[in-house]
Write a protein that holds these residues in place. Sequence first.
Motif, PDB file in Angstrom:
ATOM      1  N   ALA A 283      53.481  62.912  51.694  1.00 16.69           N
ATOM      2  CA  ALA A 283      52.223  63.615  51.980  1.00 16.69           C
ATOM      3  C   ALA A 283      52.087  63.926  53.469  1.00 16.69           C
ATOM      4  N   GLU A 284      52.556  63.015  54.324  1.00 18.04           N
ATOM      5  CA  GLU A 284      52.464  63.251  55.758  1.00 18.04           C
ATOM      6  C   GLU A 284      53.479  64.303  56.207  1.00 18.04           C
ATOM      7  N   ALA A 287      51.987  67.559  55.361  1.00 16.80           N
ATOM      8  CA  ALA A 287      50.891  67.874  56.273  1.00 16.80           C
ATOM      9  C   ALA A 287      51.415  68.306  57.637  1.00 16.80           C
ATOM     10  N   CYS A 338      50.210  73.256  51.742  1.00 21.36           N
ATOM     11  CA  CYS A 338      50.009  72.009  50.997  1.00 21.36           C
ATOM     12  C   CYS A 338      48.511  71.753  50.923  1.00 21.36           C
ATOM     13  N   ASP A 340      46.686  69.434  52.494  1.00 24.21           N
ATOM     14  CA  ASP A 340      46.103  68.643  53.584  1.00 24.21           C
ATOM     15  C   ASP A 340      44.716  69.182  53.922  1.00 24.21           C
ATOM     16  N   ARG A 342      42.703  68.928  56.497  1.00 26.10           N
ATOM     17  CA  ARG A 342      42.462  69.482  57.836  1.00 26.10           C
ATOM     18  C   ARG A 342      42.957  70.926  57.927  1.00 26.10           C
ATOM     19  N   THR A 343      44.215  71.132  57.530  1.00 28.60           N
ATOM     20  CA  THR A 343      44.774  72.467  57.652  1.00 28.60           C
ATOM     21  C   THR A 343      44.135  73.431  56.664  1.00 28.60           C
TER      22      THR A 343
END
Length: 352
Positions: A283-284, A287, A338, A340, A342-343
Amino acid sequence: MCVPSSEPTIEAIRRIAPAAVHGGSAVIDVRSVAGHPNVWKVALGNGSFLVAKHHVFAPLARGKPHDLLAVEQLAHARLSGAPVPRLYAADTHHDLVLFEWCGDQTLDDVCQEGAAAASDRLVVDGFSRIQSIFRTQVDDFAPRTFPGCHPGDLRRSWRRTTRSLGEALPRLAGRLSRAANRKRFTAMSDTLTELLHFLEQAAPLPGPTDYHARNIVINPATQSIRFIEFSKIGWDWPERRLTQYTTSHGAGRPDGGTYSVLTPALAARYTALASEYRAEPPAEVAAMLDGHHFVFHLLAAQSLLDALPDPRHPLLDRWRNPDARLEQLRRILSMPLCGDPRTTALRSCFES
């Protein structure tokens, strides 16, 4: 397309090339590659081709850990089996390196001509293979880091490059999006600051420092790709490298535009591959790729908007069709790779 080049260098290439290739024959033609004054296409009598590159700045690094010819040879030796050209010979007397010829087109060319889809997955797979080798052999590559390309240098450059984006975001989104809401964009500046900090704190890895779509050579006839330019090694985030490798600007072309190869499906494929050598959870990794993709294109939009008031700005000579290009950048900025949060929130500022 090739044009004749300088005689002294041609003479050196004619002497070196026949012995560089097993079973090679005499050189029958040497022509400089258009747009690359220090690169030549070499035709041999047996019908094969080589590429010869003159490292103009090699004398400045000779004998040092970052010796350009030594680093190029090390990288190609370690990257055996990855999508890189075969290195036939390196001649330190003339600062020449000879490689196999891999094709007349680059990823930038085929993107501009709308024909890149067949190679997109190969690019992601090939990049992941190369980055994986750099990661597993970090002890060999790290001492070869070029001056100014260490992790501390990377983070200082990152902060310097991105420090104005938080304040610029409302202007950029307001200019590019037809659904402007300045108050909402201003609130997003804090989200952007959080994203920039997240990206900066990730672990960089050694790898090439010259990463862009013109350094991926494509042979449409064989459906093969080759990454080139490994004479300078430095530390960077793989996700930033991949973002820039897969972005085509068509610099200098009258019909040039900005296009990104990456899609959510390709981002998911990279995440799966990168998770095998990256220490971060999938996941990171996803991101980080989404974040670097967003920030890179946001910086491109900022540069273009800053250049527009001056018709003589050099960027406008390289990036033609600025109005169409700004719309292309808006579309890229609005497309999540993805989930995420924030993005995704930041990209919503650029929806039409």
